[in-house]
Write a protein that holds these residues in place. Structure first.
Motif, PDB file in Angstrom:
ATOM      1  N   THR A 288      -7.354  -1.726   0.926  1.00  0.00           N
ATOM      2  CA  THR A 288      -7.402  -2.291  -0.006  1.00  0.00           C
ATOM      3  C   THR A 288      -6.207  -3.104  -0.228  1.00  0.00           C
ATOM      4  N   GLY A 289      -5.644  -3.556   1.156  1.00  0.00           N
ATOM      5  CA  GLY A 289      -4.381  -4.624   1.460  1.00  0.00           C
ATOM      6  C   GLY A 289      -3.488  -4.757   0.662  1.00  0.00           C
ATOM      7  N   ASP A 290      -3.025  -3.735   0.833  1.00  0.00           N
ATOM      8  CA  ASP A 290      -1.404  -3.592   0.131  1.00  0.00           C
ATOM      9  C   ASP A 290      -0.527  -2.921   1.234  1.00  0.00           C
ATOM     10  N   LEU A 291       0.387  -3.333   0.994  1.00  0.00           N
ATOM     11  CA  LEU A 291       1.479  -2.983   2.030  1.00  0.00           C
ATOM     12  C   LEU A 291       1.821  -1.100   1.639  1.00  0.00           C
ATOM     13  N   VAL A 292       1.922  -1.541   0.636  1.00  0.00           N
ATOM     14  CA  VAL A 292       2.787   0.218  -0.593  1.00  0.00           C
ATOM     15  C   VAL A 292       1.966   1.344  -0.009  1.00  0.00           C
ATOM     16  N   CYS A 293       0.749   0.821  -0.915  1.00  0.00           N
ATOM     17  CA  CYS A 293      -0.690   1.742  -0.223  1.00  0.00           C
ATOM     18  C   CYS A 293      -0.670   2.621   1.249  1.00  0.00           C
ATOM     19  N   ILE A 294      -0.376   1.186   2.120  1.00  0.00           N
ATOM     20  CA  ILE A 294      -0.429   2.304   3.317  1.00  0.00           C
ATOM     21  C   ILE A 294       1.160   2.582   3.447  1.00  0.00           C
ATOM     22  N   LEU A 295       1.818   2.204   3.176  1.00  0.00           N
ATOM     23  CA  LEU A 295       2.990   3.159   4.041  1.00  0.00           C
ATOM     24  C   LEU A 295       3.179   3.822   3.406  1.00  0.00           C
ATOM     25  N   THR A 296       2.711   4.123   2.138  1.00  0.00           N
ATOM     26  CA  THR A 296       2.729   5.697   1.492  1.00  0.00           C
ATOM     27  C   THR A 296       1.383   6.553   1.327  1.00  0.00           C
ATOM     28  N   GLN A 297       0.298   5.898   1.490  1.00  0.00           N
ATOM     29  CA  GLN A 297      -0.332   7.003   1.230  1.00  0.00           C
ATOM     30  C   GLN A 297      -1.261   7.411   1.859  1.00  0.00           C
ATOM     31  N   LEU A 298      -1.021   7.427   3.147  1.00  0.00           N
ATOM     32  CA  LEU A 298      -2.095   7.756   4.354  1.00  0.00           C
ATOM     33  C   LEU A 298      -1.471   9.104   4.436  1.00  0.00           C
ATOM     34  N   TRP A 299      -0.699   9.673   4.784  1.00  0.00           N
ATOM     35  CA  TRP A 299       0.231  10.974   4.936  1.00  0.00           C
ATOM     36  C   TRP A 299       1.701  11.176   4.232  1.00  0.00           C
ATOM     37  N   ALA A 300       1.621  12.231   3.931  1.00  0.00           N
ATOM     38  CA  ALA A 300       3.187  12.571   4.013  1.00  0.00           C
ATOM     39  C   ALA A 300       4.229  12.270   5.216  1.00  0.00           C
ATOM     40  N   ASP A 301       3.799  12.686   6.763  1.00  0.00           N
ATOM     41  CA  ASP A 301       4.861  12.209   7.211  1.00  0.00           C
ATOM     42  C   ASP A 301       4.646  11.205   8.026  1.00  0.00           C
TER      43      ASP A 301
END
Ligand code: NA7
Length: 897
Positions: A288-301
């Motif tokens: 996706t190439g998006d910081l907010v995506c990789i910082l928030t969308q993988l898993w909740a913890d």
């Protein structure tokens, strides 16, 4: 503001120098300053903006280095205040270049005719609060000084470049550039031997482009950083479609999101996902190439738990190894010293691949520190590099530097801001500082700022400030100032928030660690953009809570207090529950309430894996009782804790506190046997107490069969379950056993008295309510029985009981009877340790993986159990309790005696 003017006025000061009289002066003509000017002007405030630069742009005016781009997608990195502006401008790329962003800001300045009120090339040298006139006086280095009623620092967070701190910089005879002060004319690096010092966002953006020009590029890296491919190009069609499908809705979602970009909240935690599922999520985010995506969308913890985070970090390091061909270089580029996201991760284009070029060398300063810069280049402890150009990408004195370092600011009583902030920034909401009336900061320390999409945060701050100024003018107030109490409360809330995330675990510019001698502490607000907005709105709606307002013809107004006293995640949970408009449990009847609790529990995280979970039955006094046993993964035998669930003697079963039992089993390394005691109203007093005692006796007698350590057991319980645990200890003492080594009482019911302070203060609004407790009592126990120590253990004999660890929560009706029990135990000579959990509610510690701030408390409970059982203390830290390592414990009131 009686003297409000529409046009700025000039007057002669006593010094003879011209003074420009305005309502509001703003420093900075970047995103924040421009929007402020637009809004203030529309609201009828005479405003001047001052900026040292010769044009608009703020940080984008100065940061012109090759490769400079935003790292929030441009669909999000845009003003949202005017839909017509939005449709009038189209970004050419997913991540715009610095020149395009500058063009955008110029376009905005022209569209709203802003430049006429901006004094370019004008630096504020000093700002002083004039107590008598109740105005700020700004000394400038160019043209008139400024007298203003309100002074707003829109100086950005990263505008004070950090000095290079390397000996010999002045000796170098080649060219020297700073990314944060890049020249306006073209810099030609073709055929030159270039060094870049620093591998933060700026270095990582610049390095691939410099490598394409330079004869040779040497990168001096002190700390490797996580970088992710930007995959730049046209704005992604899915995001554009989302925005264009419902522009207003998209923007509104951004305003209430965690980071100012609308991505959904993840609920799955890392350990609920298989390796394959995690990898799939990661690959998708990587693409996706998006910081907010990789910082928030993988898993909740991933952002709150070191173990959940380590999984992401590992996957990124795999990517680095796959891209960089030389293993030694790949290893040097792989970050191990900080959790992913705790330091600002970078977006890159060909960064790691650049190290495969023959003309690029990486110097690992951890292995060979720079000794000096000489006339001809850079000397490390191992070798010398001859250079033509040195580029410093060494960062900024972030957040406070942008405010404090630009000029002295002197507030009430002649106090300089630099002395008030000597130990770190103190603010209320990141917007204001006690002792500095009428001074505002936009995206200041203590606000979400750099942990958010800056544009969303800027608009929120500017709107909040202008709305307050407008309301003040209408009410006749001329000064506004944060109170010390509100500011101290905000500091506490900031500290609570910073225990939630992993930012505190890295030495970064977020914490001030990049500047030698700077006070340390997480400076941005880590509680999220949406929650922060809600707090600011609440401050306004509660009569400007925490602010003092004065005016010449109106009485002073001061509604003093702390805006957030709950732990941040507890507040979120309560708000969420309030939004759900759940029925009052006591209105459902026992069967309905049980069905409701079952449904409610079905939606919670399942709990982390333990070695084994075994269901069984044990003989009670009138028939079998179910139990569920949780066994640690380590080799046994283990001490056994007999556990009694919460539920007011009416609700729950041996599985209903499953996440808590699993967590405590993992942390303590002990077997937890959760007992399904019988419930009221079918089985009234003293059934639950007698079942508890019988179960404890049976477990103690069958410890070896259960895989436990023979000898004394321990008891634990929550709420009514803690009541049963406390009663069991008294019965065991009086009935000849079994021996009990210790008791953990979490929010215990200890006394049928309802007039203690906590019953009054916390009667409603904190999940467990007074009406619900009345209902529980009525179903379990008739009034005549309520003084019996088997239901009110506080009224029993307390001498000779096992050592206790008593946990009480500040916002719990049961708080004071728990405290009373702990104190009575102590008086009776029982060793007791008390944890008074500040900002917590009755359910805080059992909402495992939901109330993250409960982690440290459970770690202390596990330590206490181990201590009671005579086990070493470090277990919880070794086994599956990674997040404890750096969590600060909640307030400990009384030490064990
Ligand atoms: P950063 O992210 O603070 O990066 C600065 C880099 O410079 C970082 O790698 C530092 O290493 C390094 N540095 C700083 N001082 C020295 C000295 N004395 N010797 C060697 N290396 C040094 O600043 P940026 O400008 O890249 O980015 C700032 C933000 O702007 C960015 O996060 C985006 O939000 C936009 P360290 O890590 O301190 O060991």
């Amino acid at each position: 503001m009686p003297e409000a003017t529409v046009a700025t006025r000039a007057s002669e000061a006593t010094s003879g120098r011209t003074v420009q009289q305005v309502d509001v002066a703003v420093v900075g003509a970047g995103f924040a300053g421009l929007y402020l000017l637009h809004r203030l002007r529309k609201a009828g405030f005479a405003t001047v903006v001052l900026d040292e630069a010769n044009d608009v742009g703020g940080t984008w005016y100065w940061n012109r280095y090759p490769g400079a781009r935003c790292d929030i997608q441009t669909v999000d990195y845009s003003y949202t205040f005017d839909p017509e502006l939005e449709s009038a401008w189209t970004w050419s790329e997913k991540y715009a270049t610095q020149p395009e962003i500058l063009r955008y800001l110029g376009f905005v300045a022209d569209r709203y005719d802003l430049r006429r009120d901006i004094r370019f090339g004008t630096r504020v040298k000093e700002a002083t609060w004039d107590e008598a006139a109740e105005r700020w006086l700004l000394a400038t280095d160019n043209g008139a000084n400024v007298s203003c009623r309100f002074y707003i620092m829109a100086t950005g967070c990263l505008s004070a470049p950090k000095p290079p701190e390397i000996a010999g910089v002045g000796d170098f005879r080649g060219e020297v550039y700073f990314t944060g002060r890049w020249p306006h004319q073209e810099v030609n690096l073709v055929g030159k031997r270039v060094a870049v010092i620093g591998t933060g966002s700026s270095g990582i953006q610049a390095i691939p482009l410099i490598a394409e020009q330079a004869a040779h590029l040497t990168v001096f890296q002190r700390t490797p950083n996580f970088a992710l491919p930007a995959h730049n190009g046209p704005a992604p069609s899915d995001r554009v479609a989302m925005l264009e499908g419902n522009r207003a809705g998209y923007r509104e979602q951004a305003r209430w999101s965690l980071a100012g970009v609308p991505w959904p909240q993840q609920t799955a935690v890392s350990w609920q996902l298989s390796d394959a599922e995690r990898r799939e999520r990661f690959e998708k985010a990587w693409a996706t190439g998006d910081l907010v995506c990789i910082l928030t969308q993988l898993w909740a913890d991933q952002g709150v738990d070191v173990d959940g985070n380590a999984l992401v970090a590992q996957l990124i390091r795999e990517k680095i190894r796959a891209i960089v061909t030389d293993p030694e270089t790949a290893a040097a580029l792989s970050p191990y010293d900080h959790p992913f996201g705790a330091k600002r991760p970078c977006l890159d284009t060909n960064y790691y691949a650049t190290y495969n070029r023959p003309n690029v060398t990486l110097v690992n300063l951890r292995q060979e520190p720079i000794k000096a810069i000489t006339a001809f280049g850079i000397t490390t402890s191992k070798r010398s590099f001859d250079l033509d150009v040195i580029v410093f990408a060494t960062g900024f004195d972030a957040m406070t530097g942008a405010i404090m370092a630009v000029h002295p600011i002197t507030g009430r009583g002649g106090k300089p801001l630099s002395s008030v902030w000597a130990e770190g920034p103190q603010t209320y909401l990141g917007l204001t500082v006690a002792g500095f009336p009428n001074l505002f900061m936009i995206t200041g320390p203590g606000s979400p700022s750099v942990l958010s999409n800056m544009i969303v945060s800027i608009e929120q701050h500017a709107d909040w400030v202008v709305d307050r100024l407008t309301a003040m003018r209408e009410a006749g107030f001329t000064t506004i100032e944060a109170t010390e109490r509100a500011q101290a409360g905000w500091a506490q809330h900031m500290a609570d928030c910073s225990t939630l995330t992993l930012h505190r675990l890295a030495n970064t510019w977020y914490t001030g660690a990049n500047v030698p001698g700077k006070a340390q502490g997480v400076m941005p607000y880590t509680g999220g953009v949406g929650p922060y907005r809600a707090i600011c709105n609440e401050v306004a709606s509660r009569g400007l809570l925490g602010f003092k307002l004065t005016g010449p013809n109106v009485p002073e107004q001061c509604n003093d207090g702390e805006i957030v006293r709950l732990q941040p995640d507890v507040r979120l949970v309560l708000n969420m529950l309030a939004d759900m408009k759940l029925p009052e449990i006591e209105s459902l009847g026992a069967a309905g309430a049980r069905a409701f609790v079952t449904m409610f529990n079905a939606g919670r995280p399942a709990g982390r894996p333990v070695g084994e979970v075994v269901d069984g039955t044990l003989p009670g006094t009138d028939g079998p009782l179910r139990y569920r046993l949780y066994r640690p993964a380590t080799a046994g035998p283990h001490p056994i804790v007999v556990y009694f669930h919460g539920g007011g003697w009416v609700l729950g079963d041996e599985q209903s506190d499953e996440p808590f039992c699993r967590d405590m089993c993992r942390r303590s390394g002990m077997i937890f046997v959760s007992v399904g005691y019988r419930h009221a109203p079918e089985h009234r007093f003293p059934t639950a107490a007698e079942d508890g005692y019988a179960a404890t006796r049976w477990v103690a007698e069958h410890a070896a069969e259960l895989g436990g350590t023979p000898g004394p057991v321990l008891v634990a319980g929550w709420s009514a379950g803690a009541n049963i645990a406390a009663v069991t200890c008294q019965l065991a003492r009086d009935r000849g056993g079994p021996p009990i080594a210790g008791q953990l009482l979490l929010c215990p019911v200890t006394d049928a008295t309802f007039d203690r302070r906590s019953y009054i203060d916390n009667a409603t609004g904190y999940f467990l309510t007074r009406p619900l407790m009345y209902w529980f009592w009525d179903l379990y126990c008739s009034p005549a029985d309520r003084t019996d120590p088997r239901v009110s253990p506080l009224r029993g004999k307390l001498e000779g009981l096992p050592p206790a660890f008593v946990v009480t929560c500040e916002f719990d009706p049961l708080r004071d009877e728990g405290v009373a029990y702990a104190e009575a135990l102590r008086v009776a000579g029982v060793p007791v340790e008390q944890l008074k959990a500040r900002g917590h509610i009755h359910t805080s510690f059992t909402m495992v993986d939901v109330v993250i701030t409960g982690v440290a408390g459970r770690a202390r409970m596990a330590d206490a159990l181990r201590r009671f059982a005579g086990l070493p203390q470090d277990m919880g830290k070794r086994e599956g309790a990674g997040s404890d390592r750096n969590a600060s414990p909640p307030e400990a009131i009384a030490a064990a005696e």
